[in-house]
Design a protein around this motif. Structure first.
Motif, mmCIF file in Angstrom:
data_model
loop_
_atom_site.group_PDB
_atom_site.id
_atom_site.type_symbol
_atom_site.label_atom_id
_atom_site.label_comp_id
_atom_site.label_asym_id
_atom_site.label_seq_id
_atom_site.Cartn_x
_atom_site.Cartn_y
_atom_site.Cartn_z
ATOM 1 N N GLU A 199 47.532 24.314 30.712
ATOM 2 C CA GLU A 199 48.255 23.202 31.349
ATOM 3 C C GLU A 199 49.689 23.606 31.645
ATOM 4 O O GLU A 199 50.236 23.303 32.699
ATOM 5 N N TRP A 200 50.280 24.307 30.679
ATOM 6 C CA TRP A 200 51.675 24.742 30.855
ATOM 7 C C TRP A 200 51.790 25.711 32.034
ATOM 8 O O TRP A 200 52.666 25.568 32.894
ATOM 9 N N VAL A 201 50.883 26.692 32.078
ATOM 10 C CA VAL A 201 50.925 27.705 33.151
ATOM 11 C C VAL A 201 50.712 27.036 34.514
ATOM 12 O O VAL A 201 51.454 27.285 35.460
ATOM 13 N N PHE A 202 49.716 26.156 34.585
ATOM 14 C CA PHE A 202 49.415 25.537 35.880
ATOM 15 C C PHE A 202 50.599 24.701 36.364
ATOM 16 O O PHE A 202 50.975 24.745 37.537
ATOM 17 N N ARG A 203 51.225 23.964 35.449
ATOM 18 C CA ARG A 203 52.386 23.144 35.838
ATOM 19 C C ARG A 203 53.537 24.042 36.313
ATOM 20 O O ARG A 203 54.180 23.775 37.321
ATOM 21 N N ASN A 228 45.022 32.039 36.348
ATOM 22 C CA ASN A 228 43.805 32.279 35.557
ATOM 23 C C ASN A 228 43.407 31.006 34.810
ATOM 24 O O ASN A 228 44.242 30.389 34.157
ATOM 25 N N ILE A 229 42.143 30.664 34.911
ATOM 26 C CA ILE A 229 41.644 29.470 34.225
ATOM 27 C C ILE A 229 40.555 29.904 33.251
ATOM 28 O O ILE A 229 39.574 30.534 33.649
ATOM 29 N N SER A 230 40.734 29.531 31.983
ATOM 30 C CA SER A 230 39.715 29.889 30.997
ATOM 31 C C SER A 230 38.500 28.970 31.156
ATOM 32 O O SER A 230 38.649 27.794 31.488
ATOM 33 N N PRO A 231 37.286 29.485 30.876
ATOM 34 C CA PRO A 231 36.095 28.614 30.944
ATOM 35 C C PRO A 231 36.230 27.406 30.016
ATOM 36 O O PRO A 231 35.684 26.345 30.299
ATOM 37 N N ILE A 232 36.978 27.577 28.909
ATOM 38 C CA ILE A 232 37.165 26.450 27.977
ATOM 39 C C ILE A 232 37.882 25.297 28.685
ATOM 40 O O ILE A 232 37.531 24.134 28.518
ATOM 41 N N GLU A 241 40.810 16.030 36.681
ATOM 42 C CA GLU A 241 41.810 14.952 36.610
ATOM 43 C C GLU A 241 43.197 15.533 36.307
ATOM 44 O O GLU A 241 44.192 15.188 36.945
ATOM 45 N N LYS A 242 43.231 16.447 35.329
ATOM 46 C CA LYS A 242 44.511 17.060 34.921
ATOM 47 C C LYS A 242 45.111 17.864 36.079
ATOM 48 O O LYS A 242 46.309 17.808 36.345
ATOM 49 N N ILE A 243 44.251 18.616 36.773
ATOM 50 C CA ILE A 243 44.712 19.449 37.887
ATOM 51 C C ILE A 243 45.296 18.570 38.991
ATOM 52 O O ILE A 243 46.401 18.803 39.481
ATOM 53 N N SER A 244 44.556 17.522 39.374
ATOM 54 C CA SER A 244 45.041 16.717 40.501
ATOM 55 C C SER A 244 46.284 15.941 40.107
ATOM 56 O O SER A 244 47.197 15.760 40.917
ATOM 57 N N GLN A 245 46.344 15.541 38.844
ATOM 58 C CA GLN A 245 47.542 14.826 38.355
ATOM 59 C C GLN A 245 48.771 15.740 38.432
ATOM 60 O O GLN A 245 49.836 15.331 38.884
ATOM 61 N N THR A 246 48.609 16.994 38.020
ATOM 62 C CA THR A 246 49.745 17.932 38.036
ATOM 63 C C THR A 246 50.170 18.233 39.477
ATOM 64 O O THR A 246 51.365 18.320 39.773
ATOM 65 N N LEU A 247 49.186 18.367 40.361
ATOM 66 C CA LEU A 247 49.520 18.606 41.771
ATOM 67 C C LEU A 247 50.346 17.446 42.310
ATOM 68 O O LEU A 247 51.363 17.629 42.992
ATOM 69 N N LEU A 248 49.916 16.242 41.950
ATOM 70 C CA LEU A 248 50.584 15.035 42.434
ATOM 71 C C LEU A 248 52.013 14.953 41.872
ATOM 72 O O LEU A 248 52.980 14.736 42.604
#
Ligand code: C2E
Ligand code: MG
Ligand code: MG
Length: 397
Positions: A199-203, A228-232, A241-248
Motif C-alpha cells: 500500500e505504501w509503495v503504490f501510494r 510490483n504486486i505480491s500475490p498476497i 477497492e484499495k487501488i482505486s481509492q488510492t488512485l482517486l
C-alpha cells in the motif's frame, strides 16, 4: 494463527479472545500468555527432564481445540495452529533463549504446512532466527518510515528511449538497509506485512506520477511506471477497492501506472481472475507478468487474460547472445507467441550490448537491466539527464 481479514481491530480482538478461551479450556496448571499479534506462549511448569509425553498430549489437545471455525461478525474463520516446543534445561537454561527457540520451532511448524508442531532443533534455528530478525526489522522499517522507492529505467529496444521504469523497494536504515527485497519480501509475505508495504509503495508511486503529470513531464508515448504486486496483496478481497481509492485520492493518471503480477498470482485462470484483471484495465492501469518463465503458467493458459506486457525473466536472457543457446529458441518462441496475442515483451536483466542486439533481432520491444541503468532513487531518476532529456525532448517535440 492468522488474522488477515479486513474486518478491523475490534473483530481481531474478538477473534483472539475466542482462541485464548479455547486454549485455556485444555490447560490445567500451565500458564497462557499472549505475546502479541497472533502468538501465544504456554509455560508448562515442573516438567520431568526425561518424559515429555505430556507436552505432546497438550499440543494435540490445543490443535484439536482450534479445529472448529471461529465466528466473528457473522463470518466464519478457519484457524490453523502452529506450535513450537523448547524444553528447559535440555535446550537451554536461559529464559529468553527458551522462548526464542520455541518461536523458531513454531516458524518451522508453519513452514511444514501449519496445523502441526515442531520440537526445537539446532539445524533450523539459525535459518528461522533470520526470519524472526527480518520480520521485526520490517515492522520497524514500516513504523519508522525507512522505506523508499528506487526506479530502474525500461527502454524501447528500437528507439533506445526510456519508455518507463520499474519501482523497486529499498529500506534505507536498519538491519535491512541495502539488502535486496528478494531476501525479505518472502518474510513480508509470510507475515502479512507485504500488504502494508504494498500500500505504501503504490501510494508513493501514485503521488510521484501525479506530480509529474501536473508538471506536464510525462509524454503520451511514455508507457508506465511499474509497481510490483505480491500475490498476497492481489488475492485480498479488498485489493481493487484499495487501488482505486488510492488512485482517486492522489489524482494519479492510471494510464501511466502498471501493475507487475507474478505468474503465481495468475496460476489458476478463472472468471474471478478475469473480472479482477478487467476491472484493473477499466481503471486505466496496465498489467505486466513479472519473471515470466520461472513459474508454471504457459502463454496458452494466459491467452484469455487481459495482459499488456510479458517480462521475460533474466535467467532466459543471460546467454541469449550465445549462438545455439536453448534460451535463444525459448525467448524467440515466447516473443512470437506474445506478439500473436497482442502482448508486448520486455527482456529483464540485460547486462551487455550483445544481448541488446540479439533481442532486437528477435523483435523484443522493451528491455531493462544494468546495461541501460541500475535502479536509482526516484529523485535521481527524475532529475538525471536520462529522464529529463528523454522526457522533455519527447514532450516538446
Ligand atoms: P523483480 O521485480 O524481478 O525486479 C528486478 C530485479 O532485478 C531487481 O532486484 C533489480 O535490481 C534486478 N536487476 C535489474 N537489472 C538487472 C541486471 O541487469 N542484472 C541483475 N543481476 N539484476 C538486475 P531487486 O531490486 O533486488 O528486487 C528483487 C525482487 O524483489 C524484485 O524482482 C521483486 O520481486 C521484489 N520486489 C522489489 N520491490 C518490491 C515491491 O515494492 N513489492 C513487492 N511485492 N516486491 C518487490
Ligand atoms: Mg518486477
Ligand atoms: Mg522481474
Amino acid at each position: 494463527m492468522k488474522w488477515q481479514q479486513p474486518l478491523g481491530h475490534t473483530a481481531g480482538d474478538q477473534f483472539l479472545k475466542t482462541l485464548s478461551k479455547r486454549i485455556s479450556q485444555v490447560l490445567h496448571n500451565e500458564e497462557l500468555l499472549h505475546t502479541g499479534g497472533d502468538e501465544f506462549v504456554i509455560i508448562i511448569p515442573e516438567l520431568s527432564t526425561n518424559n515429555h509425553s505430556c507436552v505432546l498430549e497438550l499440543t494435540r489437545k490445543i490443535l484439536t481445540s482450534l479445529q472448529q471455525p471461529v465466528a466473528v461478525n457473522g463470518y466464519e474463520f478457519i484457524v490453523t495452529g502452529s506450535i513450537g516446543i523448547s524444553i528447559y534445561p535440555n535446550d537451554t537454561a536461559d529464559a529468553n533463549d527458551l522462548v526464542k527457540f520455541a518461536e523458531s520451532a513454531m516458524f518451522q511448524a508453519k513452514k511444514n504446512g501449519r496445523n502441526n508442531y515442531q520440537w526445537h532443533n539446532k539445524r533450523f534455528t539459525l535459518q528461522n532466527f533470520k526470519y524472526i530478525q527480518y520480520e521485526s526489522a520490517l515492522r520497524k522499517a514500516i513504523k519508522q518510515q525507512h522505506l523508499s522507492t528506487y526506479l530502474q529505467p525500461q527502454t524501447d529496444l528500437k528507439s533506445g528511449r526510456i519508455i518507463g521504469a520499474e519501482t523497486l523497494l529499498r529500506i534505507h536504515q536498519g538491519t535491512l538497509a541495502d539488502i535486496s527485497p528478494a531476501e525479505y519480501i518472502p518474510v513480508a509475505e509470510e507475515s502479512g506485512l507485504v500488504v502494508d508495504i504494498g500500500e505504501w509503495v503504490f501510494r508513493a508511486v501514485c503521488q510521484q506520477v501525479s506530480s509529474w503529470h501536473q508538471q506536464h513531464r510525462i509524454p503520451d508515448e511514455f508507457h508506465a511506471i511499474a509497481v510490483n504486486i505480491s500475490p498476497i496483496e492481489f488475492n485480498r478481497p479488498d485489493f481493487i477497492e484499495k487501488i482505486s481509492q488510492t488512485l482517486l485520492e492522489t489524482g494519479a493518471p492510471a494510464q501511466f501506472i502498471e501493475l507487475e503480477l507474478t505468474e503465481s498470482a495468475l496460476q489458476f485462470p478463472s472468471d474471478e481472475l478475469y473480472d479482477k484483471l478487467t476491472t484493473l484495465k477499466e481503471l486505466g492501469l496496465s498489467v505486466a507478468i513479472d519473471d515470466f518463465g520461472t513459474g508454471y503458467s504457459s502463454l496458452s493458459r494466459l491467452k484469455n487474460l487481459p495482459i499488456d506486457v510479458l517480462k521475460i525473466d533474466r535467467s532466459f536472457i543471460h546467454d541469449i547472445h550465445i549462438t545455439g543457446s536453448n534460451n535463444q529458441a525459448i525467448v524467440e518462441a515466447v516473443i512470437n507467441m506474445a506478439k500473436a496475442l497482442n502482448i508486448k515483451t520486455l527482456a529483464e536483466g540485460i547486462e551487455n550490448e550483445a544481448q541488446v542486439k540479439q533481442l532486437q533481432l528477435l523483435n523484443c520491444q522493451y528491455g531493462q537491466g544494468y546495461w541501460f541503468g541500475k535502479p536509482v532513487p526516484v529523485e535521481q531518476f527524475a532529475s538525471s539527464t536520462l529522464l529529463e532529456t528523454s522526457l522533455t525532448a519527447q514532450f516538446n517535440s
